[in-house]
Design a protein around this motif. Structure first.
Motif, PDB file in Angstrom:
ATOM      1  N   MET A   1      51.666  47.116   4.968  1.00  8.80           N
ATOM      2  CA  MET A   1      51.194  48.302   4.275  1.00  8.80           C
ATOM      3  C   MET A   1      51.990  49.513   4.758  1.00  8.80           C
ATOM      4  N   GLY A   2      52.162  50.483   3.881  1.00  6.11           N
ATOM      5  CA  GLY A   2      52.918  51.663   4.256  1.00  6.11           C
ATOM      6  C   GLY A   2      52.768  52.770   3.230  1.00  6.11           C
ATOM      7  N   TYR A   3      53.638  53.756   3.333  1.00 10.86           N
ATOM      8  CA  TYR A   3      53.672  54.867   2.379  1.00 10.86           C
ATOM      9  C   TYR A   3      54.613  54.492   1.241  1.00 10.86           C
ATOM     10  N   VAL A   4      54.237  54.823   0.010  1.00 12.89           N
ATOM     11  CA  VAL A   4      55.123  54.632  -1.129  1.00 12.89           C
ATOM     12  C   VAL A   4      55.795  55.973  -1.399  1.00 12.89           C
ATOM     13  N   ILE A   5      57.102  55.999  -1.172  1.00 12.11           N
ATOM     14  CA  ILE A   5      57.895  57.228  -1.315  1.00 12.11           C
ATOM     15  C   ILE A   5      59.015  56.939  -2.300  1.00 12.11           C
ATOM     16  N   ASP A   6      59.028  57.704  -3.376  1.00 20.29           N
ATOM     17  CA  ASP A   6      60.027  57.500  -4.433  1.00 20.29           C
ATOM     18  C   ASP A   6      60.054  56.046  -4.897  1.00 20.29           C
ATOM     19  N   GLY A   7      58.878  55.439  -5.009  1.00 23.35           N
ATOM     20  CA  GLY A   7      58.765  54.088  -5.533  1.00 23.35           C
ATOM     21  C   GLY A   7      59.066  52.975  -4.541  1.00 23.35           C
ATOM     22  N   VAL A   8      59.377  53.320  -3.303  1.00 18.24           N
ATOM     23  CA  VAL A   8      59.683  52.319  -2.274  1.00 18.24           C
ATOM     24  C   VAL A   8      58.600  52.393  -1.193  1.00 18.24           C
ATOM     25  N   GLU A   9      58.139  51.223  -0.760  1.00 21.30           N
ATOM     26  CA  GLU A   9      57.135  51.205   0.303  1.00 21.30           C
ATOM     27  C   GLU A   9      57.812  51.158   1.665  1.00 21.30           C
ATOM     28  N   TYR A  10      57.432  52.107   2.535  1.00 16.12           N
ATOM     29  CA  TYR A  10      57.980  52.195   3.887  1.00 16.12           C
ATOM     30  C   TYR A  10      56.872  51.887   4.882  1.00 16.12           C
ATOM     31  N   GLU A  11      57.167  51.002   5.813  1.00 10.63           N
ATOM     32  CA  GLU A  11      56.178  50.589   6.799  1.00 10.63           C
ATOM     33  C   GLU A  11      55.912  51.685   7.828  1.00 10.63           C
ATOM     34  N   TYR A  12      54.689  51.675   8.327  1.00 13.25           N
ATOM     35  CA  TYR A  12      54.325  52.550   9.434  1.00 13.25           C
ATOM     36  C   TYR A  12      53.574  51.755  10.485  1.00 13.25           C
ATOM     37  N   ASP A  13      53.430  52.376  11.667  1.00 16.00           N
ATOM     38  CA  ASP A  13      52.746  51.690  12.762  1.00 16.00           C
ATOM     39  C   ASP A  13      51.232  51.869  12.652  1.00 16.00           C
ATOM     40  N   ASP A  14      50.514  51.447  13.677  1.00 19.82           N
ATOM     41  CA  ASP A  14      49.053  51.519  13.664  1.00 19.82           C
ATOM     42  C   ASP A  14      48.504  52.940  13.653  1.00 19.82           C
ATOM     43  N   GLU A  15      49.358  53.936  13.949  1.00 18.19           N
ATOM     44  CA  GLU A  15      48.936  55.342  13.896  1.00 18.19           C
ATOM     45  C   GLU A  15      49.549  56.063  12.694  1.00 18.19           C
ATOM     46  N   LYS A  16      50.122  55.283  11.793  1.00 20.86           N
ATOM     47  CA  LYS A  16      50.709  55.765  10.543  1.00 20.86           C
ATOM     48  C   LYS A  16      51.969  56.615  10.729  1.00 20.86           C
ATOM     49  N   PHE A  17      52.695  56.374  11.821  1.00 23.96           N
ATOM     50  CA  PHE A  17      54.016  56.966  11.991  1.00 23.96           C
ATOM     51  C   PHE A  17      55.021  56.021  11.349  1.00 23.96           C
ATOM     52  N   LEU A  18      55.962  56.568  10.596  1.00 15.03           N
ATOM     53  CA  LEU A  18      57.010  55.739  10.014  1.00 15.03           C
ATOM     54  C   LEU A  18      57.796  55.031  11.102  1.00 15.03           C
ATOM     55  N   LEU A  19      58.234  53.834  10.824  1.00 10.82           N
ATOM     56  CA  LEU A  19      59.018  53.086  11.805  1.00 10.82           C
ATOM     57  C   LEU A  19      60.451  53.595  11.866  1.00 10.82           C
ATOM     58  N   GLU A  20      60.944  54.110  10.757  1.00  8.25           N
ATOM     59  CA  GLU A  20      62.280  54.711  10.672  1.00  8.25           C
ATOM     60  C   GLU A  20      62.132  56.087  10.034  1.00  8.25           C
ATOM     61  N   PRO A  21      62.915  57.080  10.449  1.00  6.64           N
ATOM     62  CA  PRO A  21      62.764  58.418   9.880  1.00  6.64           C
ATOM     63  C   PRO A  21      63.146  58.475   8.402  1.00  6.64           C
ATOM     64  N   ILE A  22      62.379  59.228   7.656  1.00  2.00           N
ATOM     65  CA  ILE A  22      62.689  59.530   6.260  1.00  2.00           C
ATOM     66  C   ILE A  22      62.483  61.035   6.110  1.00  2.00           C
ATOM     67  N   MET A  23      63.576  61.771   6.109  1.00  2.00           N
ATOM     68  CA  MET A  23      63.497  63.226   6.137  1.00  2.00           C
ATOM     69  C   MET A  23      63.744  63.832   4.754  1.00  2.00           C
ATOM     70  N   THR A  24      62.908  63.434   3.794  1.00  2.00           N
ATOM     71  CA  THR A  24      63.016  63.985   2.450  1.00  2.00           C
ATOM     72  C   THR A  24      61.779  64.821   2.142  1.00  2.00           C
ATOM     73  N   GLU A  25      61.908  65.665   1.149  1.00  2.00           N
ATOM     74  CA  GLU A  25      60.775  66.480   0.720  1.00  2.00           C
ATOM     75  C   GLU A  25      59.651  65.582   0.216  1.00  2.00           C
ATOM     76  N   GLU A  26      60.011  64.564  -0.549  1.00  2.00           N
ATOM     77  CA  GLU A  26      59.007  63.652  -1.100  1.00  2.00           C
ATOM     78  C   GLU A  26      58.243  62.932   0.009  1.00  2.00           C
ATOM     79  N   ALA A  27      58.929  62.510   1.054  1.00  4.30           N
ATOM     80  CA  ALA A  27      58.263  61.832   2.169  1.00  4.30           C
ATOM     81  C   ALA A  27      57.201  62.739   2.787  1.00  4.30           C
ATOM     82  N   ALA A  28      57.564  63.982   3.047  1.00 11.69           N
ATOM     83  CA  ALA A  28      56.604  64.927   3.635  1.00 11.69           C
ATOM     84  C   ALA A  28      55.410  65.146   2.708  1.00 11.69           C
TER      85      ALA A  28
END
Length: 110
Positions: A1-28
């Motif tokens: 499970m993760g955040y869906v950003i620009d149609g792509v799902e990005y995984e996060y950890d148990d505290e909902k921090f992204l595993l890899e940085p995504i520094m876009t306006e849409e991500a924020a």
């Protein structure tokens, strides 16, 4: 499970921090919405500062340093209080999460 950003799902950890940085306006925007925060210009100023610190140093500042750095960027504001107004769930963590950055590690194990 993760955040869906620009149609792509990005995984996060148990505290909902992204595993890899995504520094876009849409991500924020997606992460802020999940946190129940509507982003203002002040939020964006903090987010951009954190992203710049991460790019330059590979990590983000702890809360005390974040307060000091924000005061240098925009003096005359009680940044200790203001950061809690903007990011009420531990600013040095919640702001980093919304900025699309991985979990910060520092003193005290956070």
């Amino acid at each position: 499970m993760g955040y869906v950003i620009d149609g792509v799902e990005y995984e996060y950890d148990d505290e909902k921090f992204l595993l890899e940085p995504i520094m876009t306006e849409e991500a924020a925007k997606v992460i802020a919405a999940a946190e129940g925060i509507e982003l203002t210009d002040e939020h964006w100023m903090v987010i951009e500062h954190l992203r710049n610190e991460y790019r330059e140093k590979g990590h983000t500042p702890n809360f005390r340093n974040l307060v000091k750095e924000m005061d240098e960027l925009k003096p005359g504001i009680d940044w200790k209080k203001r950061l809690y107004d903007l990011f009420p769930m531990q600013p040095a963590r919640q702001a980093v999460r919304i900025a699309g950055l991985p979990k910060p590690f520092g003193k005290g194990g956070y």
